[in-house]
Design a protein around this motif. Structure first.
Motif, PDB file in Angstrom:
ATOM      1  N   TRP A 158       0.813  -1.213   0.000  1.00 21.42           N
ATOM      2  CA  TRP A 158       0.000   0.000   0.000  1.00 21.42           C
ATOM      3  C   TRP A 158       0.852   1.272   0.000  1.00 21.42           C
ATOM      4  O   TRP A 158       0.355   2.359   0.238  1.00 21.42           O
ATOM      5  CB  TRP A 158      -0.935  -0.003   1.210  1.00 21.42           C
ATOM      6  CG  TRP A 158      -0.213  -0.047   2.531  1.00 21.42           C
ATOM      7  CD1 TRP A 158       0.353   1.006   3.210  1.00 21.42           C
ATOM      8  CD2 TRP A 158       0.028  -1.209   3.325  1.00 21.42           C
ATOM      9  NE1 TRP A 158       0.933   0.576   4.378  1.00 21.42           N
ATOM     10  CE2 TRP A 158       0.737  -0.784   4.470  1.00 21.42           C
ATOM     11  CE3 TRP A 158      -0.289  -2.568   3.186  1.00 21.42           C
ATOM     12  CZ2 TRP A 158       1.142  -1.678   5.474  1.00 21.42           C
ATOM     13  CZ3 TRP A 158       0.115  -3.437   4.176  1.00 21.42           C
ATOM     14  CH2 TRP A 158       0.824  -2.998   5.292  1.00 21.42           C
ATOM     15  N   GLY A 159       2.135   1.137  -0.270  1.00 22.38           N
ATOM     16  CA  GLY A 159       3.013   2.302  -0.290  1.00 22.38           C
ATOM     17  C   GLY A 159       2.596   3.327  -1.343  1.00 22.38           C
ATOM     18  O   GLY A 159       1.997   2.993  -2.373  1.00 22.38           O
ATOM     19  N   VAL A 160       2.896   4.587  -1.080  1.00 19.22           N
ATOM     20  CA  VAL A 160       2.538   5.692  -1.970  1.00 19.22           C
ATOM     21  C   VAL A 160       3.810   6.357  -2.487  1.00 19.22           C
ATOM     22  O   VAL A 160       4.746   6.610  -1.722  1.00 19.22           O
ATOM     23  CB  VAL A 160       1.676   6.737  -1.235  1.00 19.22           C
ATOM     24  CG1 VAL A 160       1.358   7.923  -2.147  1.00 19.22           C
ATOM     25  CG2 VAL A 160       0.388   6.090  -0.735  1.00 19.22           C
ATOM     26  N   ILE A 161       3.829   6.639  -3.769  1.00 21.78           N
ATOM     27  CA  ILE A 161       4.962   7.323  -4.402  1.00 21.78           C
ATOM     28  C   ILE A 161       4.596   8.795  -4.535  1.00 21.78           C
ATOM     29  O   ILE A 161       3.633   9.143  -5.227  1.00 21.78           O
ATOM     30  CB  ILE A 161       5.278   6.712  -5.768  1.00 21.78           C
ATOM     31  CG1 ILE A 161       5.634   5.225  -5.608  1.00 21.78           C
ATOM     32  CG2 ILE A 161       6.410   7.474  -6.456  1.00 21.78           C
ATOM     33  CD1 ILE A 161       5.610   4.446  -6.902  1.00 21.78           C
ATOM     34  N   PHE A 162       5.328   9.641  -3.845  1.00 18.77           N
ATOM     35  CA  PHE A 162       5.045  11.067  -3.840  1.00 18.77           C
ATOM     36  C   PHE A 162       5.980  11.792  -4.813  1.00 18.77           C
ATOM     37  O   PHE A 162       7.199  11.708  -4.671  1.00 18.77           O
ATOM     38  CB  PHE A 162       5.221  11.655  -2.441  1.00 18.77           C
ATOM     39  CG  PHE A 162       4.221  11.147  -1.440  1.00 18.77           C
ATOM     40  CD1 PHE A 162       2.965  11.734  -1.335  1.00 18.77           C
ATOM     41  CD2 PHE A 162       4.528  10.079  -0.597  1.00 18.77           C
ATOM     42  CE1 PHE A 162       2.034  11.268  -0.418  1.00 18.77           C
ATOM     43  CE2 PHE A 162       3.612   9.615   0.330  1.00 18.77           C
ATOM     44  CZ  PHE A 162       2.359  10.208   0.417  1.00 18.77           C
ATOM     45  N   PRO A 163       5.433  12.502  -5.791  1.00 18.37           N
ATOM     46  CA  PRO A 163       6.279  13.259  -6.725  1.00 18.37           C
ATOM     47  C   PRO A 163       7.152  14.297  -6.036  1.00 18.37           C
ATOM     48  O   PRO A 163       8.150  14.743  -6.603  1.00 18.37           O
ATOM     49  CB  PRO A 163       5.264  13.929  -7.662  1.00 18.37           C
ATOM     50  CG  PRO A 163       4.039  13.079  -7.569  1.00 18.37           C
ATOM     51  CD  PRO A 163       4.010  12.594  -6.157  1.00 18.37           C
ATOM     52  N   THR A 164       6.772  14.709  -4.819  1.00 19.10           N
ATOM     53  CA  THR A 164       7.566  15.686  -4.075  1.00 19.10           C
ATOM     54  C   THR A 164       8.822  15.080  -3.460  1.00 19.10           C
ATOM     55  O   THR A 164       9.634  15.812  -2.877  1.00 19.10           O
ATOM     56  CB  THR A 164       6.711  16.303  -2.958  1.00 19.10           C
ATOM     57  OG1 THR A 164       6.063  15.256  -2.226  1.00 19.10           O
ATOM     58  CG2 THR A 164       5.664  17.251  -3.541  1.00 19.10           C
ATOM     59  N   ASP A 165       8.982  13.761  -3.568  1.00 12.41           N
ATOM     60  CA  ASP A 165      10.191  13.098  -3.078  1.00 12.41           C
ATOM     61  C   ASP A 165      11.404  13.674  -3.812  1.00 12.41           C
ATOM     62  O   ASP A 165      11.447  13.670  -5.045  1.00 12.41           O
ATOM     63  CB  ASP A 165      10.081  11.590  -3.344  1.00 12.41           C
ATOM     64  CG  ASP A 165      11.190  10.798  -2.675  1.00 12.41           C
ATOM     65  OD1 ASP A 165      12.293  11.352  -2.499  1.00 12.41           O
ATOM     66  OD2 ASP A 165      10.957   9.624  -2.349  1.00 12.41           O
ATOM     67  N   PRO A 166      12.411  14.178  -3.103  1.00 11.83           N
ATOM     68  CA  PRO A 166      13.589  14.738  -3.770  1.00 11.83           C
ATOM     69  C   PRO A 166      14.263  13.771  -4.740  1.00 11.83           C
ATOM     70  O   PRO A 166      14.842  14.197  -5.740  1.00 11.83           O
ATOM     71  CB  PRO A 166      14.520  15.079  -2.602  1.00 11.83           C
ATOM     72  CG  PRO A 166      13.609  15.280  -1.437  1.00 11.83           C
ATOM     73  CD  PRO A 166      12.483  14.308  -1.632  1.00 11.83           C
ATOM     74  N   ALA A 167      14.150  12.476  -4.488  1.00  8.42           N
ATOM     75  CA  ALA A 167      14.768  11.491  -5.367  1.00  8.42           C
ATOM     76  C   ALA A 167      14.082  11.420  -6.724  1.00  8.42           C
ATOM     77  O   ALA A 167      14.652  10.867  -7.676  1.00  8.42           O
ATOM     78  CB  ALA A 167      14.745  10.110  -4.706  1.00  8.42           C
ATOM     79  N   LEU A 168      12.887  11.987  -6.826  1.00  7.65           N
ATOM     80  CA  LEU A 168      12.133  11.926  -8.081  1.00  7.65           C
ATOM     81  C   LEU A 168      11.985  13.299  -8.738  1.00  7.65           C
ATOM     82  O   LEU A 168      11.250  13.446  -9.709  1.00  7.65           O
ATOM     83  CB  LEU A 168      10.737  11.344  -7.823  1.00  7.65           C
ATOM     84  CG  LEU A 168      10.692   9.973  -7.157  1.00  7.65           C
ATOM     85  CD1 LEU A 168       9.245   9.577  -6.864  1.00  7.65           C
ATOM     86  CD2 LEU A 168      11.368   8.927  -8.035  1.00  7.65           C
ATOM     87  N   SER A 169      12.683  14.278  -8.221  1.00  7.78           N
ATOM     88  CA  SER A 169      12.498  15.654  -8.691  1.00  7.78           C
ATOM     89  C   SER A 169      12.884  15.849 -10.155  1.00  7.78           C
ATOM     90  O   SER A 169      12.390  16.781 -10.810  1.00  7.78           O
ATOM     91  CB  SER A 169      13.314  16.617  -7.820  1.00  7.78           C
ATOM     92  OG  SER A 169      14.701  16.295  -7.873  1.00  7.78           O
ATOM     93  N   ALA A 170      13.738  14.985 -10.694  1.00  7.25           N
ATOM     94  CA  ALA A 170      14.183  15.142 -12.085  1.00  7.25           C
ATOM     95  C   ALA A 170      13.182  14.584 -13.089  1.00  7.25           C
ATOM     96  O   ALA A 170      13.343  14.799 -14.304  1.00  7.25           O
ATOM     97  CB  ALA A 170      15.540  14.475 -12.280  1.00  7.25           C
ATOM     98  N   LEU A 171      12.167  13.872 -12.621  1.00 10.28           N
ATOM     99  CA  LEU A 171      11.212  13.230 -13.524  1.00 10.28           C
ATOM    100  C   LEU A 171      10.002  14.123 -13.752  1.00 10.28           C
ATOM    101  O   LEU A 171       9.466  14.726 -12.814  1.00 10.28           O
ATOM    102  CB  LEU A 171      10.758  11.885 -12.944  1.00 10.28           C
ATOM    103  CG  LEU A 171      11.836  10.823 -12.733  1.00 10.28           C
ATOM    104  CD1 LEU A 171      11.227   9.578 -12.120  1.00 10.28           C
ATOM    105  CD2 LEU A 171      12.535  10.479 -14.049  1.00 10.28           C
ATOM    106  N   SER A 172       9.543  14.203 -14.983  1.00  6.93           N
ATOM    107  CA  SER A 172       8.327  14.939 -15.309  1.00  6.93           C
ATOM    108  C   SER A 172       7.119  14.097 -14.943  1.00  6.93           C
ATOM    109  O   SER A 172       7.227  12.901 -14.626  1.00  6.93           O
ATOM    110  CB  SER A 172       8.288  15.269 -16.797  1.00  6.93           C
ATOM    111  OG  SER A 172       8.154  14.067 -17.560  1.00  6.93           O
TER     112      SER A 172
END
Length: 292
Positions: A158-172
């Motif tokens: 049930w984990g959630v992937i948050f676009p605000t995660d710094p590790a994902l900041s480079a992805l559109s």
């Protein structure tokens, strides 16, 4: 299956005016407190107080929540940002509210109102306590929608992937969708700690406190139950939540949120102990309520 967070934090846009979900959640919390409080007033749960006096209490409480919550956040978690931009303290709609600061604000507002009504302070607090949890729950939903205060990484389904995660900041946004569909982002799934808190601090606390307070209880008991439950729930959820300001206070596990929760747990236990020797306030007939 993990969930990719894609909720727009803005609920409604009217030209330059933007209504954020976070602010709307606070509004829902105040409406719930008003509706529940009116029921308790009609049931005579605070003798000598009518609907008009309760409206005053709710107004002072709203000021206490907003001012105390925002000032508490600045003092406890965001003082450096406040020094860089002092006007940021007014940007409540962007998030950044401290429960502990809001609690102190409500306690101060209730003290002021209680003096004017010539009541016992903890009779007021016992009356108010069951009105608060739904607002806490709505606030945590606002945190989730705003993709803030998320939890630690998890392998749970049930984990959630948050676009605000710094590790994902480079992805559109397009790349995020594509990689999530391919299962390439599962390692970035986080505990939805906001939803855990919404369930515990909102639904569970409301169910317990509303049921507990339906019968006359000794003075201090309802307030004590509130403090104990919130402190224990917040302390527990902190174990799966990213620590405030991104760092632990000690031992690589103790967070500032846990430190601030310990006094609430102790206060709750103390108030419950006091309640064993305290008088029990009996409901008054609604017809006997005086005008403020």
């Amino acid at each position: 299956m993990t969930y990719l967070h894609q909720i727009d934090p803005v609920a409604l846009s009217l030209g330059p005016l933007k209504l954020h979900w976070y602010g709307l959640m606070y509004l829902l919390g105040f409406v719930a407190a008003w509706w529940l409080g009116r029921q308790r007033v009609r049931a005579g749960r605070l003798p000598g107080v009518d609907a008009n006096a309760f409206s005053d209490l709710l107004f002072y409480g709203m000021l206490g929540v907003v001012l105390g919550g925002r000032i508490g956040y600045v003092l406890f978690y965001g003082f450096s940002g406040f020094l860089e931009n002092p006007l940021s303290i007014f940007k409540v709609w962007e998030g950044g509210m401290s429960f502990h600061g809001g609690l102190l604000g409500v306690m101060l507002a209730a003290w002021w109102w209680t003096r004017r009504q010539r009541l016992h302070y903890f009779d007021t607090m016992d009356f108010v306590a069951p009105l608060v949890p739904l607002g806490l729950g709505f606030g945590r939903l606002g945190n989730f929608i705003g993709a803030e205060l998320w939890g630690k990484y998890t392998q749970a389904g049930w984990g959630v992937i948050f676009p605000t995660d710094p590790a994902l900041s480079a992805l559109s946004a397009v790349e995020l969708k594509a990689q999530h569909a391919a299962g390439m982002l599962d390692q970035f799934a986080r505990h939805p700690s906001q939803l855990y808190q919404a369930a515990l601090e909102g639904l569970v606390m409301f169910a317990v406190l509303w049921t507990f307070s339906r019968r006359p209880r000794p003075r201090y008991a309802v307030s004590g139950m509130f403090a104990l439950l919130y402190g224990a729930f917040r302390f527990a959820v902190e174990f799966v939540r990213v620590p405030d300001e991104g760092r632990y206070v000690a031992w690589d596990w103790l967070t500032k949120g846990q430190i601030l929760s310990v006094p609430l747990i102790l206060l709750g236990l103390y108030l419950l102990w006091l309640s064993h020797r305290a008088p029990t306030l009996q409901p008054a007939s609604p017809a006997g309520a005086k005008s403020a």
